[in-house]
Design a protein around this motif. Structure first.
Motif, PDB file in Angstrom:
ATOM      1  N   HIS A   2       0.899  -1.376   0.238  1.00  0.00           N
ATOM      2  CA  HIS A   2      -0.016  -0.024  -0.083  1.00  0.00           C
ATOM      3  C   HIS A   2       0.926   0.772   0.210  1.00  0.00           C
ATOM      4  O   HIS A   2       0.391   2.140  -0.706  1.00  0.00           O
ATOM      5  CB  HIS A   2      -0.973   0.049   0.817  1.00  0.00           C
ATOM      6  CG  HIS A   2      -1.744   1.053   1.156  1.00  0.00           C
ATOM      7  ND1 HIS A   2      -1.676   2.065   2.145  1.00  0.00           N
ATOM      8  CD2 HIS A   2      -3.064   1.826   0.655  1.00  0.00           C
ATOM      9  CE1 HIS A   2      -2.286   3.115   1.510  1.00  0.00           C
ATOM     10  NE2 HIS A   2      -3.170   2.774   1.402  1.00  0.00           N
ATOM     11  N   ASN A  60      -4.693  -5.049  -0.577  1.00  0.00           N
ATOM     12  CA  ASN A  60      -5.530  -6.478   0.140  1.00  0.00           C
ATOM     13  C   ASN A  60      -6.034  -7.171  -1.100  1.00  0.00           C
ATOM     14  O   ASN A  60      -5.622  -8.447  -0.393  1.00  0.00           O
ATOM     15  CB  ASN A  60      -6.889  -6.027  -0.328  1.00  0.00           C
ATOM     16  CG  ASN A  60      -7.088  -4.884   0.762  1.00  0.00           C
ATOM     17  OD1 ASN A  60      -5.873  -4.755   1.773  1.00  0.00           O
ATOM     18  ND2 ASN A  60      -8.483  -3.533   0.684  1.00  0.00           N
ATOM     19  N   ARG A  72      -4.815   0.515  -2.212  1.00  0.00           N
ATOM     20  CA  ARG A  72      -6.320   0.096  -1.830  1.00  0.00           C
ATOM     21  C   ARG A  72      -6.066  -1.809  -2.192  1.00  0.00           C
ATOM     22  O   ARG A  72      -6.559  -2.835  -1.266  1.00  0.00           O
ATOM     23  CB  ARG A  72      -7.232   0.678  -0.919  1.00  0.00           C
ATOM     24  CG  ARG A  72      -7.337  -0.177  -0.152  1.00  0.00           C
ATOM     25  CD  ARG A  72      -8.985   0.598   0.638  1.00  0.00           C
ATOM     26  NE  ARG A  72      -8.673   1.999   1.429  1.00  0.00           N
ATOM     27  CZ  ARG A  72      -9.056   2.922   0.624  1.00  0.00           C
ATOM     28  NH1 ARG A  72      -9.726   2.670  -0.486  1.00  0.00           N
ATOM     29  NH2 ARG A  72      -8.733   4.438   1.495  1.00  0.00           N
TER      30      ARG A  72
END
Length: 294
Positions: free
Chosen positions: A52, A71, A67
């Motif tokens: 990130h 993830n 993001r």
């Protein structure tokens, strides 16, 4: 009886021995699996944070896109850890990977439209044809961008309405971004009478634009005759302003031009048709025959 009791004792001891051996074997596997899960979980968190922060340093990467990729990397690490944990218990990981691939294919076919929106959202976030706060227009959608998500984009229309547009509808069509460029050109078009002085009208229009502080000096203001219409000589003036001043300047300029033309006797004619009363009346053969008969 003694032989049966002896056989029972021997079988019991054998079962207990095997159970203890399995308990020792699987206890190490369980402990190893738990340690692997803890290490994998901590590693996934660290990898997500590193990805990130690293993606945010790349120019043009949006927060939402950073993001999402962070993830995605984290869940990929957790999936590998889960497969490794199953391998600790002797499970054939090759068959698990094949099953996961088949399940992923089935889910992808079932969610084809959703995945298409996700892919379009990623492309919109990477290429950035529009950003939050910019006003865009497509064939069917127009408004100010409020948020760009992975599935849909939120807009606010000029009349204050909320609009949610799937990303696929914005990615597959041409987009006009009215806020991306810092300056814009406005074309003021006015028709004057054929009996009016063209030079005076052009000078009035040019003076109005040059006196307005919101009109840029470079490029310079230009006026020209754009059309000889049926009822008017059409004059056009081009001038440039900042994108923020485009709409208020255009409205003020139209009003000021009308007032200036009225003060200087320049007419703005409306469409009209002139008939020559001395010209003979031409009628179709059936109508002429009816008149002669009458």
């Amino acid at each position: 009886m003694d032989q049966q009791a002896t056989d029972f004792i021997v079988a019991t001891r054998s079962a207990l021995s095997q159970a203890s051996a399995l308990a020792v074997q699987y206890s190490f596997s369980i402990v190893g699996a738990m340690l692997l899960l803890l290490v994998g979980w901590a590693l996934s968190v660290l990898v997500r944070r590193w990805a990130h922060n690293g993606l945010l340093q790349v120019r043009g990467i949006d927060e939402t896109l950073a993001r999402f990729f962070a993830n995605f990397i984290r869940y990929a690490v957790l999936l590998l850890v889960f497969i490794a944990v199953l391998g600790q218990f002797g499970v054939q990981t090759a068959s698990i990977i094949a099953a996961l691939g088949a399940a992923g294919l089935a889910i992808g076919l079932a969610l084809q439209g959703t995945l298409q929106n996700i892919a379009a959202g990623i492309m919109l976030l990477v290429l950035r044809p529009f950003r939050v706060g910019e006003y865009i227009e497509t064939g069917n959608i127009s408004g100010t961008i409020q948020e760009v998500g992975l599935f849909a984009t939120e807009l606010r229309t000029p009349d204050g309405l909320y609009r949610l547009a799937p990303n696929s509808t914005l990615w597959n069509v041409p987009i006009t971004n009215f806020s991306r460029e810092s300056t814009r050109r406005f074309a003021l078009t006015i028709g004057i009478g054929y009996e009016d002085d063209i030079d005076i009208a052009q000078n009035l229009m040019r003076e109005l634009a040059e006196r307005d502080p919101r009109v840029l000096a470079d490029p310079p203001v230009s006026t020209f005759v754009s059309e000889l219409a049926d009822s008017a000589v059409v004059l056009t003036m081009w001038y440039w302003t900042s994108a923020a001043d485009f709409w208020p300047t255009s409205r003020d300029m139209i009003k000021a031009a009308k007032l200036a033309f009225d003060e200087n006797g320049i007419s703005i004619p409306f469409p009209q048709v002139t008939y020559n009363s001395s010209a003979p009346l031409i009628t179709s053969p059936p109508e002429k025959a009816k008149r002669e008969k009458a």
